[in-house]
Design a protein around this motif. Structure first.
Motif, PDB file in Angstrom:
ATOM      1  N   SER A 129       0.857  -1.184   0.000  1.00 36.90           N
ATOM      2  CA  SER A 129       0.000   0.000   0.000  1.00 36.90           C
ATOM      3  C   SER A 129       0.892   1.233   0.000  1.00 36.90           C
ATOM      4  O   SER A 129       2.114   1.131   0.115  1.00 36.90           O
ATOM      5  N   LEU A 130       0.248   2.370  -0.085  1.00 34.55           N
ATOM      6  CA  LEU A 130       0.994   3.620  -0.035  1.00 34.55           C
ATOM      7  C   LEU A 130       1.769   3.725   1.275  1.00 34.55           C
ATOM      8  O   LEU A 130       2.942   4.110   1.289  1.00 34.55           O
ATOM      9  N   ARG A 131       1.136   3.354   2.384  1.00 33.81           N
ATOM     10  CA  ARG A 131       1.836   3.411   3.676  1.00 33.81           C
ATOM     11  C   ARG A 131       3.025   2.467   3.717  1.00 33.81           C
ATOM     12  O   ARG A 131       4.081   2.807   4.245  1.00 33.81           O
ATOM     13  N   GLU A 186       8.864   1.725   3.637  1.00 32.50           N
ATOM     14  CA  GLU A 186      10.064   1.144   3.031  1.00 32.50           C
ATOM     15  C   GLU A 186      11.005   2.239   2.522  1.00 32.50           C
ATOM     16  O   GLU A 186      12.210   2.191   2.751  1.00 32.50           O
ATOM     17  N   PHE A 187      10.447   3.211   1.819  1.00 33.64           N
ATOM     18  CA  PHE A 187      11.269   4.302   1.278  1.00 33.64           C
ATOM     19  C   PHE A 187      11.919   5.091   2.407  1.00 33.64           C
ATOM     20  O   PHE A 187      13.130   5.325   2.406  1.00 33.64           O
ATOM     21  N   CYS A 188      11.117   5.525   3.378  1.00 32.69           N
ATOM     22  CA  CYS A 188      11.657   6.324   4.493  1.00 32.69           C
ATOM     23  C   CYS A 188      12.693   5.529   5.275  1.00 32.69           C
ATOM     24  O   CYS A 188      13.732   6.070   5.664  1.00 32.69           O
ATOM     25  N   GLY A 189      12.419   4.244   5.495  1.00 30.69           N
ATOM     26  CA  GLY A 189      13.386   3.391   6.196  1.00 30.69           C
ATOM     27  C   GLY A 189      14.695   3.282   5.441  1.00 30.69           C
ATOM     28  O   GLY A 189      15.780   3.320   6.034  1.00 30.69           O
ATOM     29  N   ALA A 191       1.853  11.453   8.539  1.00 26.17           N
ATOM     30  CA  ALA A 191       0.775  12.010   7.720  1.00 26.17           C
ATOM     31  C   ALA A 191       0.132  10.933   6.847  1.00 26.17           C
ATOM     32  O   ALA A 191      -1.101  10.896   6.716  1.00 26.17           O
ATOM     33  N   LEU A 192       0.931  10.053   6.270  1.00 27.05           N
ATOM     34  CA  LEU A 192       0.362   8.998   5.435  1.00 27.05           C
ATOM     35  C   LEU A 192      -0.356   7.951   6.276  1.00 27.05           C
ATOM     36  O   LEU A 192      -1.289   7.308   5.795  1.00 27.05           O
ATOM     37  N   GLY A 193       0.036   7.826   7.529  1.00 28.93           N
ATOM     38  CA  GLY A 193      -0.654   6.909   8.436  1.00 28.93           C
ATOM     39  C   GLY A 193      -2.079   7.354   8.728  1.00 28.93           C
ATOM     40  O   GLY A 193      -2.921   6.543   9.109  1.00 28.93           O
TER      41      GLY A 193
END
Length: 161
Positions: free
Chosen positions: A67-69, A74-77, A129-131
């Motif tokens: 999903s987007l979250r 994954e990206f932020c990590g 915010a995405l959460g």
């Protein structure tokens, strides 16, 4: 999606480590562009969730249930881990190897490390915010604004680095 390869032609000028670093940064730019597109689609109004899902289909590593979250986490990590490695290993090695020869290097590394600390806050803000999505219109606006701020700062950081 057209990959960002503006730095690919420089790989022959430097050693393998710099070529790999440039490739990683180009990959981050591409992933950030995908995140911007997916969030833009998901935050315009609730009816554009299919467009956001389609943007995530561009990922070669996508698995069912993403999903987007999940993508954002994954990206932020990855960005957090990449910056941790630079701060803990790459920058100290550069200073040890080149610091005496290049006194300006310390200033550059100090700026990059400071950027890493600032970017941590932006990455965390995006994840929060995405959460909150799908949420109401205010939640969608916060998510879009958080991604825009991260995008601006991370692009500037990657360009400087």
């Amino acid at each position: 999606m057209t990959p960002d390869t503006r730095h690919a032609d420089r790989s022959g000028e430097q050693g393998w480590a710099l070529a790999r670093l440039i490739g990683l940064h180009d990959g981050m730019r591409n992933d950030l562009a995908l995140l911007r597109r997916a969030v833009a689609a998901a935050t315009r109004d609730g009816a554009e969730a299919d467009a956001a899902a389609a943007a995530l289909d561009d990922l070669s590593i996508r698995q069912p249930g993403w999903s987007l979250r999940t993508y954002c986490a994954e990206f932020c990590g990855f960005v957090h881990e990449h910056h941790s490695v630079e701060d803990a290993m790459v920058f100290p090695a550069l200073l040890q190897q080149q610091g005496v020869k290049d006194p300006e290097l310390r200033k550059v590394i100090d700026k990059l490390s400071a950027d890493h600390r600032v970017l941590t806050g932006y990455l965390d803000e995006v994840e929060r915010a995405l959460g909150a999505l799908p949420g109401d219109e205010a939640a969608r606006e916060r998510a879009a604004a958080a991604v825009a701020r991260l995008s601006e700062r991370l692009q500037a950081h990657l360009d400087f680095e």
